[in-house]
Design a protein around this motif. Structure first.
Motif, PDB file in Angstrom:
ATOM      1  N   THR A 108       0.715  -1.340  -0.101  1.00 51.30           N
ATOM      2  CA  THR A 108      -0.217  -0.509   0.350  1.00 51.30           C
ATOM      3  C   THR A 108       0.565   1.242   0.073  1.00 51.30           C
ATOM      4  OG1 THR A 108      -1.710  -0.957   1.403  1.00 51.30           O
ATOM      5  CG2 THR A 108      -1.537   1.604   1.752  1.00 51.30           C
ATOM      6  N   VAL A 109       0.477   2.238  -1.317  1.00 53.06           N
ATOM      7  CA  VAL A 109       1.156   3.652  -0.609  1.00 53.06           C
ATOM      8  C   VAL A 109       0.898   4.576  -0.672  1.00 53.06           C
ATOM      9  CG1 VAL A 109       2.808   5.119  -2.577  1.00 53.06           C
ATOM     10  CG2 VAL A 109       2.733   3.013  -3.322  1.00 53.06           C
ATOM     11  N   CYS A 110       1.224   4.916   0.341  1.00 59.30           N
ATOM     12  CA  CYS A 110       0.777   6.121   0.771  1.00 59.30           C
ATOM     13  C   CYS A 110       1.605   8.113   1.247  1.00 59.30           C
ATOM     14  CB  CYS A 110       0.175   5.877   2.388  1.00 59.30           C
ATOM     15  SG  CYS A 110      -0.344   7.231   3.263  1.00 59.30           S
ATOM     16  N   MET A 111       1.185   8.188  -0.177  1.00 56.11           N
ATOM     17  CA  MET A 111       1.982   9.883   0.092  1.00 56.11           C
ATOM     18  C   MET A 111       1.146  11.353   0.045  1.00 56.11           C
ATOM     19  SD  MET A 111       4.891   8.322  -1.613  1.00 56.11           S
ATOM     20  CE  MET A 111       5.832   9.848  -2.432  1.00 56.11           C
ATOM     21  N   ASN A 112       2.045  11.844   0.223  1.00 57.70           N
ATOM     22  CA  ASN A 112       1.039  13.231   0.657  1.00 57.70           C
ATOM     23  C   ASN A 112       1.109  13.820  -0.676  1.00 57.70           C
ATOM     24  OD1 ASN A 112       0.961  15.676   2.572  1.00 57.70           O
ATOM     25  ND2 ASN A 112       2.397  16.589   1.004  1.00 57.70           N
ATOM     26  N   GLY A 113      -0.892  14.609  -0.460  1.00 58.01           N
ATOM     27  CA  GLY A 113      -1.359  14.841  -0.965  1.00 58.01           C
ATOM     28  C   GLY A 113      -1.724  16.511  -1.045  1.00 58.01           C
ATOM     29  N   GLY A 114      -2.724  16.414  -1.211  1.00 61.27           N
ATOM     30  CA  GLY A 114      -3.208  17.836  -1.423  1.00 61.27           C
ATOM     31  C   GLY A 114      -3.852  18.199  -0.235  1.00 61.27           C
ATOM     32  N   HIS A 115      -4.217  19.218   0.301  1.00 58.85           N
ATOM     33  CA  HIS A 115      -5.419  19.687   1.143  1.00 58.85           C
ATOM     34  C   HIS A 115      -5.453  18.928   2.037  1.00 58.85           C
ATOM     35  CE1 HIS A 115      -6.870  22.992  -2.581  1.00 58.85           C
ATOM     36  NE2 HIS A 115      -6.947  21.090  -2.683  1.00 58.85           N
ATOM     37  N   GLY A 116      -4.339  18.612   3.139  1.00 55.48           N
ATOM     38  CA  GLY A 116      -4.077  17.787   3.401  1.00 55.48           C
ATOM     39  C   GLY A 116      -4.219  16.364   3.908  1.00 55.48           C
ATOM     40  N   GLU A 117      -4.529  15.852   2.218  1.00 53.60           N
ATOM     41  CA  GLU A 117      -4.916  14.718   2.436  1.00 53.60           C
ATOM     42  C   GLU A 117      -3.496  13.620   2.027  1.00 53.60           C
ATOM     43  OE1 GLU A 117      -8.181  14.315  -0.312  1.00 53.60           O
ATOM     44  OE2 GLU A 117      -9.541  14.875   0.792  1.00 53.60           O
ATOM     45  N   TRP A 118      -3.961  12.721   1.577  1.00 51.31           N
ATOM     46  CA  TRP A 118      -2.687  11.871   1.084  1.00 51.31           C
ATOM     47  C   TRP A 118      -3.885  11.278   0.256  1.00 51.31           C
ATOM     48  CZ3 TRP A 118      -2.970   8.998   6.168  1.00 51.31           C
ATOM     49  CH2 TRP A 118      -2.006   9.680   7.012  1.00 51.31           C
ATOM     50  N   PHE A 119      -1.893  10.613  -0.731  1.00 52.77           N
ATOM     51  CA  PHE A 119      -2.489   9.954  -2.593  1.00 52.77           C
ATOM     52  C   PHE A 119      -2.657   8.444  -1.341  1.00 52.77           C
ATOM     53  CE2 PHE A 119      -1.429  13.592  -4.760  1.00 52.77           C
ATOM     54  CZ  PHE A 119      -2.308  13.947  -4.819  1.00 52.77           C
ATOM     55  N   MET A 120      -3.352   7.392  -1.773  1.00 53.89           N
ATOM     56  CA  MET A 120      -3.045   5.998  -1.523  1.00 53.89           C
ATOM     57  C   MET A 120      -3.891   4.974  -3.361  1.00 53.89           C
ATOM     58  SD  MET A 120      -4.595   6.195   2.484  1.00 53.89           S
ATOM     59  CE  MET A 120      -3.772   4.790   3.136  1.00 53.89           C
ATOM     60  N   ALA A 121      -2.728   3.846  -3.038  1.00 54.79           N
ATOM     61  CA  ALA A 121      -3.293   2.853  -3.798  1.00 54.79           C
ATOM     62  C   ALA A 121      -2.901   1.326  -2.759  1.00 54.79           C
ATOM     63  CB  ALA A 121      -2.646   3.602  -4.638  1.00 54.79           C
ATOM     64  N   ASP A 122      -3.024   0.715  -3.920  1.00 49.34           N
ATOM     65  CA  ASP A 122      -2.434  -0.675  -3.443  1.00 49.34           C
ATOM     66  C   ASP A 122      -2.045  -1.348  -4.806  1.00 49.34           C
ATOM     67  OD1 ASP A 122      -3.452  -1.162  -0.789  1.00 49.34           O
ATOM     68  OD2 ASP A 122      -6.071  -0.888  -2.126  1.00 49.34           O
ATOM     69  N   MET A 128       1.589  -4.524  -9.951  1.00 47.16           N
ATOM     70  CA  MET A 128       0.489  -4.011 -11.142  1.00 47.16           C
ATOM     71  C   MET A 128      -0.720  -2.870  -9.911  1.00 47.16           C
ATOM     72  SD  MET A 128       1.485  -4.036 -14.173  1.00 47.16           S
ATOM     73  CE  MET A 128      -0.419  -4.063 -14.965  1.00 47.16           C
ATOM     74  N   PRO A 129      -1.516  -2.948 -10.281  1.00 47.56           N
ATOM     75  CA  PRO A 129      -2.456  -1.731  -9.585  1.00 47.56           C
ATOM     76  C   PRO A 129      -3.652  -2.876  -9.072  1.00 47.56           C
ATOM     77  CG  PRO A 129      -2.869  -1.113 -11.729  1.00 47.56           C
ATOM     78  CD  PRO A 129      -1.560  -1.847 -11.829  1.00 47.56           C
ATOM     79  N   ASP A 130      -3.813  -2.658  -7.872  1.00 48.55           N
ATOM     80  CA  ASP A 130      -4.491  -3.509  -7.107  1.00 48.55           C
ATOM     81  C   ASP A 130      -5.931  -2.573  -6.633  1.00 48.55           C
ATOM     82  OD1 ASP A 130      -6.497  -5.597  -6.335  1.00 48.55           O
ATOM     83  OD2 ASP A 130      -4.965  -5.938  -4.350  1.00 48.55           O
ATOM     84  N   GLY A 131      -6.917  -2.406  -7.146  1.00 47.62           N
ATOM     85  CA  GLY A 131      -7.904  -1.408  -7.087  1.00 47.62           C
ATOM     86  C   GLY A 131      -7.693   0.034  -7.751  1.00 47.62           C
ATOM     87  N   VAL A 132      -8.048   1.436  -7.331  1.00 46.80           N
ATOM     88  CA  VAL A 132      -7.537   2.984  -7.519  1.00 46.80           C
ATOM     89  C   VAL A 132      -6.721   3.463  -6.877  1.00 46.80           C
ATOM     90  CG1 VAL A 132      -9.932   2.699  -8.841  1.00 46.80           C
ATOM     91  CG2 VAL A 132      -9.840   3.143  -6.738  1.00 46.80           C
ATOM     92  N   THR A 133      -6.429   4.650  -7.577  1.00 50.75           N
ATOM     93  CA  THR A 133      -5.682   5.555  -6.571  1.00 50.75           C
ATOM     94  C   THR A 133      -6.964   6.529  -5.923  1.00 50.75           C
ATOM     95  OG1 THR A 133      -4.223   5.284  -7.956  1.00 50.75           O
ATOM     96  CG2 THR A 133      -3.875   7.244  -6.665  1.00 50.75           C
ATOM     97  N   THR A 134      -6.247   6.676  -4.713  1.00 50.37           N
ATOM     98  CA  THR A 134      -7.670   7.561  -4.605  1.00 50.37           C
ATOM     99  C   THR A 134      -7.065   8.815  -3.781  1.00 50.37           C
ATOM    100  OG1 THR A 134      -8.003   6.487  -1.874  1.00 50.37           O
ATOM    101  CG2 THR A 134      -9.322   6.173  -3.811  1.00 50.37           C
ATOM    102  N   SER A 135      -7.665  10.202  -3.194  1.00 48.71           N
ATOM    103  CA  SER A 135      -7.322  10.994  -2.114  1.00 48.71           C
ATOM    104  C   SER A 135      -8.117  11.476  -0.741  1.00 48.71           C
ATOM    105  CB  SER A 135      -7.373  12.448  -2.758  1.00 48.71           C
ATOM    106  OG  SER A 135      -6.624  13.782  -2.085  1.00 48.71           O
ATOM    107  N   LEU A 136      -7.269  11.173   0.433  1.00 46.28           N
ATOM    108  CA  LEU A 136      -8.159  10.402   1.666  1.00 46.28           C
ATOM    109  C   LEU A 136      -8.333  11.764   2.406  1.00 46.28           C
ATOM    110  CD1 LEU A 136      -8.556   6.493   0.918  1.00 46.28           C
ATOM    111  CD2 LEU A 136     -10.104   8.480   0.566  1.00 46.28           C
ATOM    112  N   SER A 137      -8.484  12.129   3.736  1.00 44.79           N
ATOM    113  CA  SER A 137      -8.040  12.810   4.425  1.00 44.79           C
ATOM    114  C   SER A 137      -7.467  11.674   5.761  1.00 44.79           C
ATOM    115  CB  SER A 137      -8.816  13.820   5.047  1.00 44.79           C
ATOM    116  OG  SER A 137     -10.390  12.305   5.762  1.00 44.79           O
ATOM    117  N   PRO A 138      -6.926  11.626   6.463  1.00 42.57           N
ATOM    118  CA  PRO A 138      -6.336  11.321   7.288  1.00 42.57           C
ATOM    119  C   PRO A 138      -7.202  10.133   8.126  1.00 42.57           C
ATOM    120  CG  PRO A 138      -4.753  12.930   7.718  1.00 42.57           C
ATOM    121  CD  PRO A 138      -5.923  13.506   6.428  1.00 42.57           C
TER     122      PRO A 138
END
Length: 210
Positions: A108-122, A128-138
């Motif tokens: 699971t990748v968890c990187m700094n995103g915008g507006h205090g959110e994190w970019f996350m993807a499995d 290969m990707p397992d699902g979609v890339t999302t931007s989530l608040s902590p």
């Protein structure tokens, strides 16, 4: 074949030159800002001023400005050199770096995103990707399922929030030197930035088709 890799999607800025998959040279700096001023001199400092037959460049998600600088530079050099230019997802690169440390692991990748959110993807064990890339608040990320291995510059923070036994957090920034580890199927000639977060804060999926 000479390959130039360019990574500008985070606070790190890096370039690497390869002869096939053998690394010839690498420059990596953690800048925070200033990618526009630093990138071209970093490439010029490589052997033969970085000239290559193929250029691989980060598409994001990450720093909007950094991604655009990397893409503009890659396109300009590709035109000047008659080189093929392909893009790769930055989170796939971070997952590849994690698998180098933990071979065969799903990540699971968890990187700094915008507006205090994190970019996350499995990513599966094959990269290969397992699902979609999302931007989530902590807080929202706390309820998101994750793999045992978490990688990225917010991995430690995410693992601490989860408080689950057995989680492995790898504090990583994307590094151009690891681009050959990204699966070929993740490379694309569609040089469109992957924003990861839409203007209405709805999670988006980057276009990864070759």
């Amino acid at each position: 074949m000479r390959v130039l890799a360019i990574e500008t999607a985070s606070e790190a800025c890096s370039v690497a030159l390869f002869d096939d998959e053998r690394q010839i040279a690498r420059v990596h700096h953690v800048l925070g800002r200033g990618h526009a001023e630093a990138l071209v001199p970093m490439i010029a400092a490589l052997p033969d001023k970085g000239r290559a037959d193929r250029i691989l460049v980060s598409l994001g998600p990450g720093s909007f400005t950094g991604v655009r600088i990397g893409l503009a530079t890659a396109r300009a050099l590709g035109f000047a050199w008659g080189a093929e230019v392909l893009g790769y997802p930055t989170l796939a690169l971070v997952a590849a770096q994690a698998r180098e440390d933990r071979p065969g692991a799903a990540v699971t990748v968890c990187m700094n995103g915008g507006h205090g959110e994190w970019f996350m993807a499995d990513f599966a064990a094959d990269g290969m990707p397992d699902g979609v890339t999302t931007s989530l608040s902590p807080p929202a990320a706390m309820s998101r399922p994750c793999q045992t291995v978490i990688a990225g510059n917010r991995a430690e923070e995410f693992a601490a929030l989860r408080s689950e036994a057995g989680l492995v957090a790898l504090n990583l920034l994307p590094d151009a030197a690891a681009v050959p580890l990204v699966p070929d199927a993740m490379l694309t000639g569609t040089l469109t930035p992957i924003y990861g977060r839409g203007p209405d804060a709805t999670p988006m999926v980057g276009h990864l088709s070759p």
